[in-house]
Design an enzyme around this catalytic site. Structure first.
Site, short mmCIF file in Angstrom:
data_model
loop_
_atom_site.label_atom_id
_atom_site.label_comp_id
_atom_site.label_asym_id
_atom_site.label_seq_id
_atom_site.Cartn_x
_atom_site.Cartn_y
_atom_site.Cartn_z
N LYS A 204 7.41 -24.06 53.84
CA LYS A 204 7.42 -24.48 52.42
C LYS A 204 7.92 -25.91 52.33
O LYS A 204 8.97 -26.25 52.88
CB LYS A 204 8.32 -23.56 51.60
CG LYS A 204 8.53 -24.09 50.18
CD LYS A 204 9.01 -23.02 49.23
CE LYS A 204 10.47 -22.68 49.34
NZ LYS A 204 10.95 -21.85 48.23
C1 R5P Z 1 15.44 -23.91 46.67
O1 R5P Z 1 16.43 -23.57 46.06
C2 R5P Z 1 14.45 -22.92 46.92
O2 R5P Z 1 13.88 -22.97 48.18
C3 R5P Z 1 13.38 -22.82 45.86
O3 R5P Z 1 12.81 -21.58 46.07
C4 R5P Z 1 12.29 -23.84 45.94
O4 R5P Z 1 12.79 -25.11 45.66
C5 R5P Z 1 11.10 -23.49 45.05
O5 R5P Z 1 11.45 -23.48 43.73
P1 R5P Z 1 10.99 -24.62 42.72
O6 R5P Z 1 9.51 -24.44 42.54
O7 R5P Z 1 11.77 -24.37 41.49
O8 R5P Z 1 11.29 -25.95 43.37
#
Ligand code: R5P
Length: 296
Positions: A204
């Protein structure tokens, strides 16, 4: 790609994951004050959900069948963890600064720097064996490339990859970024490749200019996080670009659950990822769905 990746949508080979793990270091997060209430109406529209252990154990709607990718690294928070270091740094840097307001501003800046450095000081918070016992599909671990605890965070992922494989878990590597790190293709290319090299089944990261270069350099499939909340049209546009440039999907949180119409937004995101809708068509869908009173 590892052959145990079973969370991708069967028809499209892509994925819409709902990220609800933000509280693990930032505490109460707007839109996630009551995680269960936020998650429930969104579940029918996601292929997987990524909560923390606490949210998974206490807040998931009963009978949830959606595959879970459990946050498995953490151990830090968005407050500075070392007041002694803060005072020491302040006395060094502000030695010639007599003005109280200027010293206070400097204290805040240093505190910020310390928080950013220390956030990388993560450990594994859920073992692979426990995750398997909980019946989740996979686990996620952050790597902080370029940060003070780079090595430790990369080793967290490497070890989780070993142990997760033994338990049949998918391992999601997350390229965490601090405030001071530029989210450009060079940096994210480095971070995603390092995550893949250390055994992440899926990585990710963030969308950026030159994203194709990031995808080209990473042999593991990539999903994008959404980042801070932006207008829906903008979020749908970068989702489209990410998919067109090679992402296999999204693991998105704030741009969904902080929308005034979270169900409409996740459905629009889904239509971009799975039905190849253009950003304009997806935004139109978002507006149409937002106009309908919620019965989902
Ligand atoms: C960080 O806190 C996490 O990996 C979140 O799941 C990631 O940043 C995705 O969430 P967002 O779309 O709010 O950035």
């Amino acid at each position: 790609m590892s052959d145990h990746i079973t969370i991708m949508n069967e028809k499209t080979g892509r994925i819409v994951m709902l990220a609800v793990d933000h509280g693990y270091f930032q505490g109460p997060t707007s839109g996630l004050e009551g995680p269960g209430k936020t998650i429930e109406p969104l579940l029918p529209w996601c292929d997987a959900v990524s909560p923390t252990k606490g949210v998974f154990l206490r807040c998931m709607p009963a009978g949830t069948k959606t595959p879970v990718i459990l946050r498995a690294s953490g151990g830090n928070a968005i407050v500075y963890s070392d007041p002694v270091e803060l005072e020491r740094e302040l006395s060094i840097r502000a030695s010639g600064v007599a003005d109280e307001a200027a010293r206070e501003a400097m204290r805040e800046r240093i505190a910020d720097e310390i928080v950013n450095r220390e956030l990388s000081n993560e450990a594994v918070t859920v073992s692979a064996a426990e995750a398997a016992r909980l019946g989740v599909a996979g686990v996620s671990v952050s790597v902080y490339v370029g940060a003070r605890y780079q090595k430790e965070s990369i080793l967290n992922l490497a070890r989780m990859s070993d142990e997760g494989r033994r338990e049949g878990l998918i391992v999601l590597g997350i390229t965490a970024v601090g405030k001071e790190m530029t989210r450009d293709a060079r940096y994210l290319g480095l971070a995603t490749r390092i995550a893949a090299e250390h055994g992440a089944d899926v990585v990710k990261t963030y969308y950026c200019e030159g994203f194709e270069q990031v995808v080209r350099g990473c042999f593991a499939p990539i999903v994008i996080a959404g980042g801070r909340k932006v207008p829906e049209r903008e979020a749908l546009a970068f989702c489209r670009r990410a998919i067109d440039e090679g992402a296999v999907g999204v693991d998105m949180g704030r741009n969904i659950f902080q929308s005034a119409h979270p169900v409409a937004m996740i459905r629009a995101v889904r239509s971009v990822v799975h039905d190849d809708l253009s950003p304009d068509a997806a935004y139109e869908m978002f507006e149409d769905l937002s106009a309908v009173p919620l019965t989902e």
